[in-house]
Design a protein around this motif. Structure first.
Motif, PDB file in Angstrom:
ATOM      1  N   SER A 120       1.578   3.304  -2.116  1.00 29.68           N
ATOM      2  CA  SER A 120       1.284   4.452  -3.227  1.00 29.68           C
ATOM      3  C   SER A 120      -0.150   5.082  -2.460  1.00 29.68           C
ATOM      4  O   SER A 120      -0.570   6.209  -3.129  1.00 29.68           O
ATOM      5  N   GLY A 121      -0.501   4.636  -1.171  1.00 27.96           N
ATOM      6  CA  GLY A 121      -1.802   5.128  -0.826  1.00 27.96           C
ATOM      7  C   GLY A 121      -1.464   6.301   0.090  1.00 27.96           C
ATOM      8  O   GLY A 121      -0.251   6.682   0.151  1.00 27.96           O
ATOM      9  N   GLN A 122      -2.607   6.929   0.659  1.00 28.78           N
ATOM     10  CA  GLN A 122      -2.558   8.076   1.399  1.00 28.78           C
ATOM     11  C   GLN A 122      -1.425   8.045   2.669  1.00 28.78           C
ATOM     12  O   GLN A 122      -0.629   8.818   3.158  1.00 28.78           O
ATOM     13  N   ILE A 123      -1.777   6.751   3.264  1.00 32.37           N
ATOM     14  CA  ILE A 123      -1.019   6.565   4.548  1.00 32.37           C
ATOM     15  C   ILE A 123       0.278   6.216   4.287  1.00 32.37           C
ATOM     16  O   ILE A 123       1.440   6.115   4.706  1.00 32.37           O
TER      17      ILE A 123
ATOM     18  N   GLY B   5       0.654  -1.091  -0.035  1.00 34.09           N
ATOM     19  CA  GLY B   5       0.216   0.024   0.258  1.00 34.09           C
ATOM     20  C   GLY B   5       0.835   1.254   0.169  1.00 34.09           C
ATOM     21  O   GLY B   5       0.518   2.279   0.473  1.00 34.09           O
TER      22      GLY B   5
ATOM     23  N   SER C 199       3.054  -2.096  -5.486  1.00 32.61           N
ATOM     24  CA  SER C 199       1.998  -1.216  -6.135  1.00 32.61           C
ATOM     25  C   SER C 199       1.675  -2.033  -7.262  1.00 32.61           C
ATOM     26  O   SER C 199       2.410  -2.854  -8.024  1.00 32.61           O
ATOM     27  N   ARG C 200       0.482  -2.104  -7.673  1.00 36.87           N
ATOM     28  CA  ARG C 200      -0.240  -2.708  -8.879  1.00 36.87           C
ATOM     29  C   ARG C 200       0.325  -1.939 -10.045  1.00 36.87           C
ATOM     30  O   ARG C 200       0.387  -2.434 -11.260  1.00 36.87           O
TER      31      ARG C 200
ATOM     32  N   VAL D 119      -9.707   9.155   8.209  1.00 29.37           N
ATOM     33  CA  VAL D 119      -8.196   9.653   7.821  1.00 29.37           C
ATOM     34  C   VAL D 119      -8.406  10.963   6.645  1.00 29.37           C
ATOM     35  O   VAL D 119      -9.399  10.887   5.989  1.00 29.37           O
TER      36      VAL D 119
ATOM     37  N   GLY E 152      -5.606  -1.613   9.745  1.00 30.02           N
ATOM     38  CA  GLY E 152      -6.891  -1.856   9.836  1.00 30.02           C
ATOM     39  C   GLY E 152      -7.779  -0.951   9.829  1.00 30.02           C
ATOM     40  O   GLY E 152      -7.571   0.129   9.329  1.00 30.02           O
TER      41      GLY E 152
ATOM     42  N   LEU F  43      -2.019  -7.858  -4.341  1.00 27.94           N
ATOM     43  CA  LEU F  43      -2.520  -8.762  -3.099  1.00 27.94           C
ATOM     44  C   LEU F  43      -3.665  -9.720  -3.725  1.00 27.94           C
ATOM     45  O   LEU F  43      -4.497  -9.293  -4.377  1.00 27.94           O
TER      46      LEU F  43
ATOM     47  N   CYS G  34      -0.308  -1.016   4.393  1.00 30.27           N
ATOM     48  CA  CYS G  34      -1.062   0.260   4.496  1.00 30.27           C
ATOM     49  C   CYS G  34      -2.079  -0.348   3.162  1.00 30.27           C
ATOM     50  O   CYS G  34      -2.460   0.670   2.393  1.00 30.27           O
ATOM     51  N   GLY G  35      -2.385  -1.223   3.151  1.00 24.78           N
ATOM     52  CA  GLY G  35      -3.338  -1.588   1.741  1.00 24.78           C
ATOM     53  C   GLY G  35      -4.515  -2.448   2.599  1.00 24.78           C
ATOM     54  O   GLY G  35      -4.777  -2.283   3.788  1.00 24.78           O
TER      55      GLY G  35
HETATM   56  N1  LIG Z   1      -9.262   6.268   4.613  1.00 18.40           N
HETATM   57  C1  LIG Z   1      -9.660   6.114   5.819  1.00 18.40           C
HETATM   58  O1  LIG Z   1     -10.342   6.995   6.364  1.00 18.40           O
HETATM   59  C2  LIG Z   1      -9.462   4.853   6.630  1.00 18.40           C
HETATM   60  C3  LIG Z   1      -9.926   4.707   7.722  1.00 18.40           C
HETATM   61  C4  LIG Z   1      -9.637   3.680   8.518  1.00 18.40           C
HETATM   62  C5  LIG Z   1      -8.840   2.848   8.160  1.00 18.40           C
HETATM   63  N2  LIG Z   1      -8.264   2.817   6.762  1.00 18.40           N
HETATM   64  C6  LIG Z   1      -6.989   1.830   6.430  1.00 18.40           C
HETATM   65  O2  LIG Z   1      -5.921   1.907   6.526  1.00 18.40           O
HETATM   66  C7  LIG Z   1      -5.410   1.463   5.234  1.00 18.40           C
HETATM   67  C8  LIG Z   1      -4.501   2.346   4.170  1.00 18.40           C
HETATM   68  O3  LIG Z   1      -5.872   3.229   3.933  1.00 18.40           O
HETATM   69  P1  LIG Z   1      -5.675   4.627   2.865  1.00 18.40           P
HETATM   70  O4  LIG Z   1      -6.697   5.276   2.904  1.00 18.40           O
HETATM   71  O5  LIG Z   1      -4.041   4.876   2.872  1.00 18.40           O
HETATM   72  O6  LIG Z   1      -5.586   3.761   1.356  1.00 18.40           O
HETATM   73  P2  LIG Z   1      -5.610   4.291  -0.151  1.00 18.40           P
HETATM   74  O7  LIG Z   1      -5.201   5.662  -0.151  1.00 18.40           O
HETATM   75  O8  LIG Z   1      -6.909   4.140  -0.686  1.00 18.40           O
HETATM   76  O9  LIG Z   1      -4.517   3.284  -0.705  1.00 18.40           O
HETATM   77  C9  LIG Z   1      -4.774   1.870  -0.656  1.00 18.40           C
HETATM   78  C10 LIG Z   1      -3.516   1.214  -1.082  1.00 18.40           C
HETATM   79  O10 LIG Z   1      -3.411  -0.028  -1.182  1.00 18.40           O
HETATM   80  C11 LIG Z   1      -3.051  -0.542  -2.332  1.00 18.40           C
HETATM   81  N3  LIG Z   1      -3.927  -1.579  -2.827  1.00 18.40           N
HETATM   82  C12 LIG Z   1      -5.370  -1.786  -2.945  1.00 18.40           C
HETATM   83  N4  LIG Z   1      -5.690  -2.925  -3.625  1.00 18.40           N
HETATM   84  C13 LIG Z   1      -4.718  -3.646  -3.829  1.00 18.40           C
HETATM   85  C14 LIG Z   1      -4.548  -4.940  -3.975  1.00 18.40           C
HETATM   86  N5  LIG Z   1      -5.416  -5.707  -4.598  1.00 18.40           N
HETATM   87  N6  LIG Z   1      -3.115  -5.499  -4.182  1.00 18.40           N
HETATM   88  C15 LIG Z   1      -2.154  -4.668  -3.538  1.00 18.40           C
HETATM   89  N7  LIG Z   1      -2.371  -3.682  -3.126  1.00 18.40           N
HETATM   90  C16 LIG Z   1      -3.527  -2.879  -3.396  1.00 18.40           C
HETATM   91  C17 LIG Z   1      -3.074   0.604  -3.285  1.00 18.40           C
HETATM   92  O11 LIG Z   1      -1.779   0.382  -4.326  1.00 18.40           O
HETATM   93  P3  LIG Z   1      -2.049   0.457  -5.810  1.00 18.40           P
HETATM   94  O12 LIG Z   1      -3.271   0.969  -6.129  1.00 18.40           O
HETATM   95  O13 LIG Z   1      -0.877   1.270  -6.024  1.00 18.40           O
HETATM   96  O14 LIG Z   1      -1.910  -1.135  -6.198  1.00 18.40           O
HETATM   97  C18 LIG Z   1      -2.805   1.617  -2.393  1.00 18.40           C
HETATM   98  O15 LIG Z   1      -1.377   1.899  -2.176  1.00 18.40           O
HETATM   99  C19 LIG Z   1      -6.217   0.379   4.850  1.00 18.40           C
HETATM  100  O16 LIG Z   1      -6.248  -0.559   5.425  1.00 18.40           O
HETATM  101  C20 LIG Z   1      -7.463   1.149   5.129  1.00 18.40           C
HETATM  102  O17 LIG Z   1      -8.708   0.317   5.241  1.00 18.40           O
HETATM  103  C21 LIG Z   1      -8.388   3.851   5.944  1.00 18.40           C
END
Ligand SMILES: NC(=O)c1ccc[n+]([C@@H]2O[C@H](COP(=O)([O-])OP(=O)(O)OC[C@H]3O[C@@H](n4cnc5c(N)ncnc54)[C@H](OP(=O)(O)O)[C@@H]3O)[C@@H](O)[C@H]2O)c1
Length: 324
Positions: free
Chosen positions: A24-27, A22, A46-47, A150, A102, A63, A78-79
């Protein structure tokens, strides 16, 4: 100064090596920056193809079949937790420390009126258990970090989406009774927590709800990670609108009228928030960060937004205007 797991076999000889899901995601982006600053070598997943970066080897994979996991000092996710837990449980990785994000959704969406939300809570619950059991079985230690709402990188689907809608429609509408309590958490505070969790030795992690912990500090400890201020939904949105340029207006409607208008707007494609999401504006979502404060030195900031926190990063803006 590298933040090393105390049991790292490579600590004395070479920079520690982390595998980051993860990234490339925000966290994940903020975690990556901190890992590099702390002296780690990082293999990041990253995909999508990603630009080259010193200190980072990008592995293009998805994944749950994300390739090998041996030879790393730490593994961070962080995915999507459910897919990561499947990979982690099925892949030989030795005793590398594991830190995975999580969500507090595991606490609140289990009895949602929306079947998709109930399914999400179930998958999160199962993923936590799978991860904890696999870590305990291998004698690995680690932490499960559960953020709530977040913000901060302009990539979230909550406040940044509200800001985008407000910019487009020159305002945002809420029901009068949108007073449910929230604790928005900044991405940088989460990244700091991840690095702190990485730095702890197993013996230093006696606090935190044990997701499945061994007597010697192995296994996983779970920490809820809310933001540093608890405020009502309406106040939270009002602060986001106030920092838009120009500031956006907040209109308030009586509850039943709002529900009707929201349903109509959804039919017209103005937004995609379902009934359960709208109902939650009236519910308190409050979590206890005491365990994280004690174990991780977690000290999240109060909610003081600025406009940049709700604007997508340059890379995403460029992609949005690029011809398809
Ligand atoms: N956003 C919120 O408000 C929030 C709140 C509570 C918890 N969380 C948790 O915190 C974690 C990170 O969240 P985030 O908001 O930073 O996520 P995000 O910005 O949506 O980024 C998701 C990341 O996961 C990767 N990903 C998605 N599907 C994938 C797959 N099938 N295989 C491999 N990599 C995959 C993406 O990589 P690529 O697209 O580059 O492959 C990307 O780097 C997650 O577990 C989320 O559930 C988020």
């Amino acid at each position: 100064m590298p933040v090393l797991p105390s049991s790292s076999p490579t600590a004395a000889t070479s920079p520690p090596h982390a595998l980051l899901f993860g990234a490339s995601g925000q966290i994940g982006r903020r975690v990556l920056v901190r890992l590099l600053a702390a002296g780690w070598r990082v293999t990041a997943l990253s995909r999508q193809p990603q630009p080259e970066q010193p200190g980072v080897v990008w592995r293009q994979a998805g994944l749950p079949d994300a390739g090998p996991g041996e030879g790393f000092d730490a593994i961070l996710s962080c995915g999507p937790l459910d897919l990561f837990s499947q990979w982690y449980a099925a892949t030989p990785i030795g005793q590398a420390r594991v830190v995975a994000f999580g969500s507090t959704s595991v606490h609140v969406k289990g009895d949602s009126s929306d079947p998709h939300e109930r399914d999400l809570a179930r998958r999160l619950r199962e993923a936590e258990a799978r991860l904890a059991q696999a870590a305990a079985a291998r004698g690995a230690a680690g932490a499960l970090l559960r953020p709530t709402l977040v913000y901060g990188a302009g990539m979230d689907r909550n406040l940044s989406r509200i800001a985008a809608l407000a910019r487009r429609w020159h305002g945002f509408v809420l029901p009068h009774d949108a007073r449910g309590l929230r604790q928005p958490v900044h991405v940088d505070d989460l990244a700091d927590a991840a690095l702190a969790a990485l730095a702890m030795s197993g013996a230093e992690t006696p606090v935190g709800a044990a997701a499945a912990a061994g007597p010697d500090g192995t296994g996983l400890r779970a920490y809820d990670l809310p933001g540093g201020e608890t405020l009502g939904y309406r106040e939270m949105v009002a602060r986001v609108l106030a920092v838009q340029r120009p500031p956006s207006r907040l209109w308030r409607l009586p509850g039943p009228l709002f529900d009707l208008a929201a349903a109509l707007a959804r039919m017209l494609g103005v937004h995609d928030a379902g009934a359960a999401v709208l109902a939650r504006m009236r519910q308190d979502l409050v979590f206890d960060d005491a365990a994280a404060r004690r174990a991780l030195g977690y000290a999240p900031r109060p909610f003081r937004p600025d406009s940049a926190m709700f604007e997508p990063p340059l890379q995403e803006r460029a992609a949005a205007v690029a011809p398809q």
